[in-house]
Design an enzyme around this catalytic site. Structure first.
Site, short mmCIF file in Angstrom:
data_model
loop_
_atom_site.label_atom_id
_atom_site.label_comp_id
_atom_site.label_asym_id
_atom_site.label_seq_id
_atom_site.Cartn_x
_atom_site.Cartn_y
_atom_site.Cartn_z
CE1 TYR A 1 -25.05 20.69 -36.85
CE2 TYR A 1 -24.74 21.53 -38.82
CZ TYR A 1 -25.08 21.71 -37.46
OH TYR A 1 -24.87 23.07 -36.53
CE LYS B 1 -13.69 23.09 -30.34
NZ LYS B 1 -14.92 22.16 -30.86
CG ASN C 1 -17.63 26.17 -30.27
OD1 ASN C 1 -18.99 25.84 -30.49
ND2 ASN C 1 -16.68 25.42 -30.22
CE1 TYR D 1 -25.06 24.87 -24.93
CE2 TYR D 1 -23.34 24.65 -26.71
CZ TYR D 1 -23.69 24.79 -25.47
OH TYR D 1 -22.50 24.58 -24.64
N1 LIG Z 1 -26.50 25.20 -31.71
C1 LIG Z 1 -25.64 25.81 -31.98
O1 LIG Z 1 -25.65 26.85 -32.62
C2 LIG Z 1 -24.26 25.27 -31.66
C3 LIG Z 1 -23.20 26.07 -32.00
C4 LIG Z 1 -21.78 25.69 -31.25
C5 LIG Z 1 -21.72 24.27 -30.73
N2 LIG Z 1 -23.00 23.60 -30.57
C6 LIG Z 1 -23.19 22.24 -30.05
O2 LIG Z 1 -22.33 22.41 -28.61
C7 LIG Z 1 -21.82 21.37 -28.23
C8 LIG Z 1 -20.38 21.59 -27.80
O3 LIG Z 1 -19.53 21.90 -29.16
P1 LIG Z 1 -18.10 22.41 -28.94
O4 LIG Z 1 -17.45 22.43 -30.03
O5 LIG Z 1 -18.11 23.40 -27.63
O6 LIG Z 1 -17.40 20.83 -28.43
P2 LIG Z 1 -16.17 20.23 -28.01
O7 LIG Z 1 -15.28 21.41 -27.73
O8 LIG Z 1 -15.94 19.22 -28.79
O9 LIG Z 1 -16.51 19.47 -26.51
C9 LIG Z 1 -17.23 18.64 -26.60
C10 LIG Z 1 -18.15 18.55 -25.17
O10 LIG Z 1 -19.14 17.41 -25.50
C11 LIG Z 1 -19.00 16.71 -24.11
N3 LIG Z 1 -19.52 15.46 -24.44
C12 LIG Z 1 -18.96 14.34 -25.53
N4 LIG Z 1 -19.76 13.23 -25.39
C13 LIG Z 1 -20.47 13.30 -24.33
C14 LIG Z 1 -21.66 12.58 -23.87
N5 LIG Z 1 -21.67 11.49 -24.42
N6 LIG Z 1 -22.11 13.01 -22.73
C15 LIG Z 1 -22.14 14.03 -22.19
N7 LIG Z 1 -21.15 14.84 -22.69
C16 LIG Z 1 -20.41 14.62 -23.89
C17 LIG Z 1 -17.46 16.67 -23.88
O11 LIG Z 1 -17.41 16.36 -22.68
P3 LIG Z 1 -16.25 15.18 -22.21
O12 LIG Z 1 -14.91 16.19 -21.87
O13 LIG Z 1 -16.60 14.79 -20.74
O14 LIG Z 1 -15.91 14.07 -23.33
C18 LIG Z 1 -17.13 18.32 -24.14
O15 LIG Z 1 -17.80 18.92 -22.84
C19 LIG Z 1 -21.67 20.56 -29.42
O16 LIG Z 1 -22.90 19.64 -29.42
C20 LIG Z 1 -21.93 21.35 -30.58
O17 LIG Z 1 -22.63 20.65 -31.80
C21 LIG Z 1 -24.21 24.07 -31.04
#
Ligand SMILES: NC(=O)c1ccc[n+]([C@@H]2O[C@H](COP(=O)([O-])OP(=O)(O)OC[C@H]3O[C@@H](n4cnc5c(N)ncnc54)[C@H](OP(=O)(O)O)[C@@H]3O)[C@@H](O)[C@H]2O)c1
Length: 365
Positions: free
Chosen positions: A83, A358, A156, A274
């Site tokens: 990261y 989560k 999130n 994102y």
């Molecule tokens: N840019 C930003 O500021 C920001 C802020 C918040 C979050 N994020 C990003 O947003 C994403 C989601 O975060 P979160 O906390 O909401 O995640 P989370 O609740 O841990 O959920 C993970 C998600 O990713 C999917 N996933 C995991 N591996 C995958 C793969 N190989 N191919 C496709 N989908 C996959 C999962 O789907 P399944 O149920 O199908 O496994 C689930 O929908 C992460 O990448 C996180 O880093 C970014």
């Protein structure tokens, strides 16, 4: 699964670790903290440690009893060392969480004992039962904000809120499409969109119990929920069921999923990337840029928070989200509470596929 190791942090690391807090020390009751002193596999490098010498609260600092802190992909990636944020080691895991102020000196006038606070900076290290930090490192939330909602607000929920606010002029009735719709961010996007009268098309990965997942997302306010396969097999006319083509796409996956999502956007629409959960790059068919005028942009909530400390817009966002939560219009995504002593199982579940849950650490205080 091996039992978590609880040990006293060794004196050299303790000295380094406490130096990063820049505070005087005293011996007091012990706290628990999840600490890593090298980057690597989070299931291996994170250890539960007992700290006996706690920082002293001075006029500029406060003591916070941590109540809950989620395990997010960014926490995992940070510990893996992949990261962009690299805390000095040893470090306490966790970017966000919620705590209650339990000790304060008269200097910190805006905060009182009993206030519910969340980090205002990214490096607080929230996976520990107590934090002593300068009072300007936290944001006080409105009274009555539900505790677990607060614990997952800064990352999130704020991300989903901002992406729905800052990239397209969306009016009630407009449509948004997103992948990873069952993620924590995705579940919040569905609810925030519904609270604003926006329609959502939600893409999830195929799985055995997909109907149950679809029902859950519909209950949150999703209009259409499809699997990757259903999306590929369908046509926009059939899938959209009379909804306007989306102006905005939210992409947390990349690879083929991002391309499928882009194909549904209306001309001039925006895809905001994102997250990159598939670890595949975002490739954009040339015609989408030239003929469909699709805008492809990225978003990082950390940068927004850094650029907006104590801004009017930040206060408005927190107030609105907390109000919606108190009114029951936003509920916390599916989750599992994990005692800090069971952190290994929490980390393993957070890294597993298809959990839709989560993992939220809670602390014995
Ligand atoms: N840019 C930003 O500021 C920001 C802020 C918040 C979050 N994020 C990003 O947003 C994403 C989601 O975060 P979160 O906390 O909401 O995640 P989370 O609740 O841990 O959920 C993970 C998600 O990713 C999917 N996933 C995991 N591996 C995958 C793969 N190989 N191919 C496709 N989908 C996959 C999962 O789907 P399944 O149920 O199908 O496994 C689930 O929908 C992460 O990448 C996180 O880093 C970014």
């Amino acid at each position: 699964m091996s039992a978590p190791i609880i040990r006293n942090i060794c004196s050299s690391r303790r000295a380094f670790f406490h130096r990063t807090l820049s505070l005087k020390k005293r011996f007091s009751s012990s706290i628990h903290a999840l600490i890593y002193d090298e980057y690597g596999d989070p299931t291996k490098v994170v250890q539960l440690e007992t700290l006996n010498d706690l920082p002293l609260v001075d006029k500029k600092s406060i003591r916070i009893k941590m109540l809950a802190s989620p395990i997010n992909p960014a926490d995992i990636n940070t510990i893996q060392g992949i990261y962009p944020v690299k805390p000095p080691l040893p470090a306490v895991g966790g970017f966000e969480g919620v705590g209650e102020v339990v000790e304060i000196k008269s200097g910190a006038s805006d905060i009182k004992v009993g206030d519910m606070v969340i980090p205002a900076i990214n490096s607080l290290g929230t996976w520990r039962s107590q934090v002593v930090c300068p009072s300007d490192c936290v944001t006080v939330l409105p009274e009555g904000t539900p505790r677990l909602f607060a614990a997952t607000l800064r990352v999130n929920t704020c991300t989903s809120y901002r992406m729905l606010a800052d990239f397209q002029d969306l009016q009630a009735g407009d449509t948004v499409i997103q992948n990873a719709a069952n993620s924590g961010a995705g579940q919040m996007a569905i609810q925030i969109a519904a609270a604003r009268g926006l329609k959502t098309i939600n893409i999830v990965r195929d799985r055995p119990n997909v109907d149950e997942l679809k029902a859950h997302l519909h209950n949150l306010g999703a209009d259409i929920v499809v699997t990757d396969t259903e999306l590929r097999m369908s046509s926009p006319q059939k899938l959209l069921q009379g909804l306007p083509k989306p102006k905005l796409g939210l992409n947390a996956v990349g690879g083929k999923s991002a391309i499928s999502l882009m194909k549904y956007l209306q001309n001039g629409g925006t895809m905001v990337t994102y997250g990159g959960m598939s670890k595949q790059p975002v490739t954009v068919p040339t015609g989408m840029l030239i003929f469909n005028d699709i805008k492809v942009v990225g978003y990082w909530m950390t940068r927004w928070h850094d650029n907006n400390p104590n801004s009017v817009e930040a206060a408005r966002m927190f107030d609105e989200l907390c109000q919606w939560s108190k009114e029951g219009r936003l509920c916390i995504p599916r989750h599992r509470l994990v005692n800090i002593k069971d952190y290994k199982s929490g980390i393993e579940s957070a890294m597993a596929d298809f959990t839709t849950e989560k993992q939220i650490l809670v602390f014995d205080n």
